[in-house]
Write an enzyme that holds these catalytic residues in place. Sequence first.
Site, mmCIF file in Angstrom:
data_model
loop_
_atom_site.group_PDB
_atom_site.id
_atom_site.type_symbol
_atom_site.label_atom_id
_atom_site.label_comp_id
_atom_site.label_asym_id
_atom_site.label_seq_id
_atom_site.Cartn_x
_atom_site.Cartn_y
_atom_site.Cartn_z
ATOM 1 N N SER A 80 0.856 -1.184 0.000
ATOM 2 C CA SER A 80 0.000 0.000 0.000
ATOM 3 C C SER A 80 0.887 1.228 0.000
ATOM 4 O O SER A 80 1.882 1.283 0.743
ATOM 5 C CB SER A 80 -0.905 0.000 1.237
ATOM 6 O OG SER A 80 -1.725 1.151 1.254
ATOM 7 N N HIS A 97 -2.157 7.307 -4.923
ATOM 8 C CA HIS A 97 -2.369 6.187 -4.002
ATOM 9 C C HIS A 97 -2.448 4.900 -4.814
ATOM 10 O O HIS A 97 -2.973 4.885 -5.930
ATOM 11 C CB HIS A 97 -3.683 6.384 -3.234
ATOM 12 C CG HIS A 97 -4.245 5.098 -2.682
ATOM 13 N ND1 HIS A 97 -5.229 4.370 -3.341
ATOM 14 C CD2 HIS A 97 -3.955 4.401 -1.560
ATOM 15 C CE1 HIS A 97 -5.517 3.293 -2.626
ATOM 16 N NE2 HIS A 97 -4.756 3.285 -1.558
ATOM 17 N N ARG A 111 -3.410 -6.265 -2.928
ATOM 18 C CA ARG A 111 -3.519 -7.157 -1.778
ATOM 19 C C ARG A 111 -4.035 -8.530 -2.193
ATOM 20 O O ARG A 111 -4.687 -8.687 -3.233
ATOM 21 C CB ARG A 111 -4.442 -6.544 -0.724
ATOM 22 C CG ARG A 111 -5.804 -6.156 -1.260
ATOM 23 C CD ARG A 111 -6.572 -5.234 -0.316
ATOM 24 N NE ARG A 111 -7.831 -4.802 -0.912
ATOM 25 C CZ ARG A 111 -7.949 -3.741 -1.692
ATOM 26 N NH1 ARG A 111 -6.893 -2.993 -1.963
ATOM 27 N NH2 ARG A 111 -9.125 -3.410 -2.202
ATOM 28 N N GLY A 143 -2.805 -5.114 12.334
ATOM 29 C CA GLY A 143 -2.031 -4.104 11.620
ATOM 30 C C GLY A 143 -1.189 -3.278 12.580
ATOM 31 O O GLY A 143 -1.393 -3.272 13.790
#
Length: 317
Positions: free
Chosen positions: A108, A122, A126, A276
Site C-alpha cells: 500500500s 495512491h 492485496r 495491523g
Amino acid sequence: MADNNNPGANAPADDAALDADRVREFLLNLQNEICQRLEALDGRSRFHEDSWLRDKGGSGISRVISDGAVFEKGGVNFSHVFGDSLPPSASASRPEMAGRSFQAMGVSLVIHPDNPLVPTSHANFRFFIAEKPGETPVWWFGGGYDLTPYYGNDEDCRHWHQVAKDACDKHGAALYPRFKQACDEYFFLPHRQEPRGIGGLFFDDFNELDFEQSFAMVQDIANSFIEAYAPIVEARASLPFTETQKQFQRYRRGRYVEFNLVYDRGTLFGLQSGLGRVESILMSLPPEVRWIYDWHPEPGSEEEKLYTDYLRPRAWV
C-alpha cells in the site's frame, strides 16, 4: 460494492495453482521497484525502512520518505498478517466467511508531493486467503490506484487513465470500464457529495478468473502504477507555485484525511483486525492539513475549476 465489482466473488475458488509465496515475492519486489523509482524522481531524500514483527502473527516492511526535493511525505508499505477470524470490514459483503482464519498480504502506498501542481497518488495491491478446516480455501485479490490533483490538468488525467486502460486491456476489454466505474464509486465522500480525485482503477474480491490469470492481471496493473505516475511528477515538480496554491493543497488534503479515516477499507481492516501496525496504517495521512469553515472557491478561479471540471466522473480515454 463488492458484488457489483465481481458477481462471482462469493464462490469458493478451488485452484491447484494457488501459491501465496509467489504473491509475496512479487509484492516485495514491487515495493523495491517503486521505492527506487520514487527516490530517483526526488533526487534528494531516500526512504527510511522500518521492518517489524507481531507476536500474534504478522510482519511487514514500512518505508517512508519525507522532506524531499519533490515529495513532502510518502510511504510504501508491505505487510503480511495472519488472524483467527476475518474482521467485519473484510466479511461484510460475505457473512459466510466470518469466523474463518485468514492471511492477508499487500503493498500500500500514498505519495504527497510538495508542489501543489503535482497530484497526490495512491495505490494498493492485496491478496487474501480465508480458510476453514475441511473446506477449500477461498482466495481473492484486490487493489488499484487513483489520482488526487489539487489543480486539474487534462494531459495528466488522460495519461493516467490511458496507462490504466492499457494494463487492463491485456486481460479483457471489459475490465477497464468496470474497474474505472468501481473506482469512481469507491473513492467518493458521501458527506461531501464529491469524489476524492479523478479516479483510476479499483477492484476487490476478485477471483472470477483462475489463480494464474488473476495473478497475471494484478501484476500488470501493479507494474503500470509507476509508469502512470512518474511522467506526471517529472512534468510538474519543478513548476513555480504560490502560497495561495499551497494553502489550497492543504485544504484539499483534508478531504483525503476524511476519506481515509471514515471510509477506506484498508484502514478499517488494519484497525479492526488488531493485526495491523498503527504507524504503518496511518502513514497515508499528509504532514500538513487545514480545514476552513464554510470555504468556497472564487468564481472563475483555478480552484473552482477543480470542482466543476475534474471532481466528477469523466471518460478520460
